[in-house]
Design an enzyme around this catalytic site. Structure first.
Site, mmCIF file in Angstrom:
data_model
loop_
_atom_site.group_PDB
_atom_site.id
_atom_site.type_symbol
_atom_site.label_atom_id
_atom_site.label_comp_id
_atom_site.label_asym_id
_atom_site.label_seq_id
_atom_site.Cartn_x
_atom_site.Cartn_y
_atom_site.Cartn_z
ATOM 1 C CD GLU A 185 -2.814 1.122 2.452
ATOM 2 O OE1 GLU A 185 -2.805 0.172 3.256
ATOM 3 O OE2 GLU A 185 -3.561 2.115 2.571
ATOM 4 N NE ARG B 244 4.285 -8.130 10.589
ATOM 5 C CZ ARG B 244 3.621 -7.412 9.674
ATOM 6 N NH1 ARG B 244 2.563 -7.899 9.073
ATOM 7 N NH2 ARG B 244 4.002 -6.188 9.374
ATOM 8 C CE LYS C 1 3.642 0.052 4.317
ATOM 9 N NZ LYS C 1 2.457 -0.191 3.504
HETATM 10 P P1 ATP Z 1 2.480 -2.425 8.118
HETATM 11 O O1 ATP Z 1 1.749 -3.488 8.868
HETATM 12 O O2 ATP Z 1 3.794 -2.049 8.669
HETATM 13 O O3 ATP Z 1 1.635 -1.230 7.767
HETATM 14 P P2 ATP Z 1 1.773 -3.675 5.761
HETATM 15 O O4 ATP Z 1 1.778 -5.153 5.845
HETATM 16 O O5 ATP Z 1 0.467 -3.015 5.903
HETATM 17 O O6 ATP Z 1 2.846 -3.099 6.739
HETATM 18 P P3 ATP Z 1 1.865 -3.476 2.961
HETATM 19 O O7 ATP Z 1 2.214 -2.302 2.150
HETATM 20 O O8 ATP Z 1 0.466 -3.912 2.993
HETATM 21 O O9 ATP Z 1 2.399 -3.175 4.416
HETATM 22 O O10 ATP Z 1 2.813 -4.701 2.650
HETATM 23 C C1 ATP Z 1 3.089 -5.175 1.359
HETATM 24 C C2 ATP Z 1 3.479 -6.615 1.465
HETATM 25 O O11 ATP Z 1 4.601 -6.766 2.317
HETATM 26 C C3 ATP Z 1 2.365 -7.448 2.049
HETATM 27 O O12 ATP Z 1 2.169 -8.573 1.225
HETATM 28 C C4 ATP Z 1 2.848 -7.849 3.393
HETATM 29 O O13 ATP Z 1 2.444 -9.142 3.702
HETATM 30 C C5 ATP Z 1 4.372 -7.766 3.254
HETATM 31 N N1 ATP Z 1 4.987 -7.410 4.538
HETATM 32 C C6 ATP Z 1 4.765 -6.303 5.269
HETATM 33 N N2 ATP Z 1 5.463 -6.332 6.420
HETATM 34 C C7 ATP Z 1 6.157 -7.500 6.420
HETATM 35 C C8 ATP Z 1 7.056 -8.132 7.335
HETATM 36 N N3 ATP Z 1 7.390 -7.561 8.504
HETATM 37 N N4 ATP Z 1 7.581 -9.333 6.996
HETATM 38 C C9 ATP Z 1 7.260 -9.898 5.816
HETATM 39 N N5 ATP Z 1 6.423 -9.365 4.922
HETATM 40 C C10 ATP Z 1 5.860 -8.185 5.205
HETATM 41 MG MG MG Z 2 -1.153 -3.822 4.793
#
Ligand code: ATP
Ligand code: MG
Length: 594
Positions: free
Chosen positions: A60, A295, A305
């Site tokens: 995102e 994760r 984020k």
């Molecule tokens: P946050 O929870 O920090 O806002 P997010 O998961 O919402 O992060 P996205 O932009 O939705 O962030 O993530 C894009 C991709 O990266 C998703 O498929 C998510 O599963 C993966 N991702 C995000 N954080 C991690 C992590 N700590 N380890 C592995 N994959 C991750």
């Molecule tokens: Mg997300």
């Protein structure tokens, strides 16, 4: 908390095993792809997909990517590469509020920096979910028409209460049995701006008694008047993430939709939704399948984020690319490398169990890669003058320093030896402690790549601080000459000629958090800790150093090992031609582990 990982052979993981099985069963052998995302009618016009599998990395654009995303990038792009597939970069931009072009650009940069791209033979697989809003809207109407969705006008509170609990079934909404025509009319009014934000939602009609709360008629569309970075003010209703994401996957003909474990409970809805839309003829089979992995959680950093935004907005750091941040932009400025991240993700593997990975594992990976990749240079970080009293004042002599001990083919470079040198303050001790084998009054030491010198004393200022160290050199002992072994010494120190030094700014970075799990637990007085409470106030030290002259020509992002100190990179932002500044990437050894 454990930093253990499930033991999986390098290069293998459970997702690979699933893909191998799917391919051996020819699950996608007749899947059609029309060259661009679209519904069943569109894909039917295509040919059998040349991509054996399709994966996607779907960030995102509401922040910068962090080290956790690197794990997901290597996984998704890596699987596509290894199985003759294609990985899409999809901006999941269905939530209008927090998304911006700056984030889109930084994410694209980071993916490319890690070595991946979206330009494939005959197609560019870079997509924006917001381009599917029309199709999502149609999907919603389709669900209404087939009796699988209804407009609910309960208040948010009523909906929450009627959703039930883990032990108690939910209650049907009084609006649940409206007619299709009624629902369609109301939904169109929502779209046309006839209803206030939050006044009603479209819900999937599944089962208010389901043991999985996510199946108790989840909301799929809401009214929200917000400007969207791509679609502007065209829409005042927006799809919910759990509705949008499966549809995005299906429109892009993703085969393996890989996400983190917190979406495990959403999988039944993912499948339910896609099956309903396929039954209605809107989506083509085979449908994408969701798989979850753990994760990345890394000690001493925050990988959320929301928290990263807070650190940047409240100015606890200098910006998104602050070298102390675990953002990929920050790690890059810090001197972390794509090869180091690749080694790291291979080493930690992919598992289905949540765990914490020690930050030192990441640092070790960077050290290992830089040890092989980075040339050696000499740097005096805390300079004090050493005068060779028996060396001619007007003389300058060539000494030869290997560029890389593991790679003799990289040759040697010349450094100048003169009467006055800079050495590290800590390499001289007037009153030596036990086991100290460097410069002490009457002690002998080798000037690396030069001569053995014998210390003769020091000068001090009024406060008793040593200002100059004096010595005499032993002319027959130059490194690389037959006499070099004639005198045995225990210590070996580095130096830079005063007349041939580059005075440079160097930033010594340390961890941004002093606790392994920032914000976890309670204060002594019982208050909950906040992650900001655990910020390390001494995470950067800016120093003036004396470097060997050749470092003046370092290009931005060039990495070196400063002998005896660690790995340093020429900062890509603050360096100007002929005047680079350096960031410490990582020390030679781990200073935190006692
Ligand atoms: P946050 O929870 O920090 O806002 P997010 O998961 O919402 O992060 P996205 O932009 O939705 O962030 O993530 C894009 C991709 O990266 C998703 O498929 C998510 O599963 C993966 N991702 C995000 N954080 C991690 C992590 N700590 N380890 C592995 N994959 C991750
Ligand atoms: Mg997300």
């Amino acid at each position: 908390m454990s930093s253990e990982k499930t033991p999986i052979p390098a290069g293998s993981n459970f997702i690979r095993a699933i893909i191998e099985k799917d391919l051996s069963q020819n699950k996608y052998a007749t899947k059609k792809w029309a060259g661009s995302p679209g519904d069943a009618a569109h894909q039917d016009t295509g040919v059998v997909d040349v991509a054996k599998i399709r994966t996607r990395f779907p960030p995102e654009p509401n922040g910068y990517l962090h080290i956790g995303h690197a794990k997901s990038i290597f996984l998704n792009f890596g699987l596509a590469r290894d199985f003759d597939g294609i990985c899409h970069l999809r901006f999941d931009d269905t939530n209008p509020e927090k998304e911006s072009q700056e984030y889109v650009d930084s994410i694209s940069d980071a993916v490319q920096w890690l070595g991946f791209g979206w330009d494939n033979t005959n197609e560019t697989n870079l997509y924006f979910a917001s381009n599917y809003f029309d199709l999502m809207y149609r999907a919603a109407e389709s669900l209404i028409e087939t009796g699988h969705a209804y407009v609910d006008e309960q208040s948010a509170d009523e909906m929450r209460i009627n959703r039930g609990t883990l032990t108690e079934a939910g209650k049907d909404s009084p609006y649940r049995s409206r007619s299709v025509a009624d629902n369609l009319a109301r939904f169109r009014e929502m779209r046309d701006g006839k209803h206030a934000d939050g006044s009603m939602v479209l819900r999937a009609k599944i089962d208010m008694a389901s043991p999985n709360i996510n199946m108790r008629d989840p909301a799929i569309y809401r009214v929200r008047r917000a400007h969207h970075h791509n679609t502007g003010d065209k829409w005042c209703i927006y799809p919910m993430y759990t509705f949008a994401h499966p549809i995005e996957d299906a429109l892009e003909r993703i085969t393996h939709s890989i996400c983190t474990l917190e979406f495990e409970d959403q999988r039944p809805f993912y499948d339910w939704l896609l099956e309903r839309l396929a039954e209605a003829g809107l989506l083509a089979h085979p449908l994408p399948k969701q798989y979850e992995f753990a994760r990345l959680n890394l000690t001493y950093v925050v990988l959320s984020k929301r928290k990263l935004i807070q650190l940047v907005e409240e100015k606890h750091v200098s910006g998104w690319d602050d070298p102390r941040l675990p953002t990929l932009a920050g790690a890059r400025r810090r001197g972390y490398t794509p090869a180091g991240f690749k080694l790291f993700t291979d080493r930690i593997g992919v598992s289905k169990a949540d765990s914490w990975i020690e930050y030192t594992i990441l640092e070790d990976c960077m050290r290992e890669v830089l040890n092989v990749d980075a040339e050696r240079r000499i740097a005096v970080l805390d300079p004090i003058k050493l005068v060779i009293d028996n060396y001619p004042a007007d003389q300058s002599e060539d000494c030869f320093a290997p560029n890389h001990p593991l790679k003799p083919e990289l040759g040697k470079r010349t450094v100048q030896l003169t009467k006055e040198l800079w050495i590290e303050r800590e390499d001289f001790m007037e009153v030596p402690s036990k086991g100290f084998f460097r410069l002490t009054p009457d002690g002998m030491v080798r000037l690396r790549y030069g001569y053995v010198v014998k210390c003769t004393g020091c000068e001090k200022d009024a406060d008793g601080n040593v200002t100059v160290v004096h010595c005499e050199y032993l002319p027959d002992t130059k490194s690389g000459t037959p006499g070099s072994d004639s005198v045995k010494v225990k210590g070996n120190i580095h130096w830079v000629s005063v007349a041939h030094a580059y005075e440079a700014e160097v930033r010594l970075y340390d961890r941004l958090f002093k606790e392994a799990h920032p914000g976890e637990g309670k204060h002594e007085d019982g208050r909950e800790r906040d992650f900001l409470d655990d910020i390390n106030q001494d995470s950067v030290q800016v120093i003036t150093t004396q470097l060997e002259l050749s470092l003046k020509d370092a290009k931005p992002e060039e990495s070196f090992q400063f002998e005896r100190h660690g790995y340093f990179v020429a900062d890509k932002k603050d360096s100007v031609a002929g005047k680079p500044v350096f960031n410490r990437t990582v020390t030679l050894r781990d200073a935190w582990q006692k």
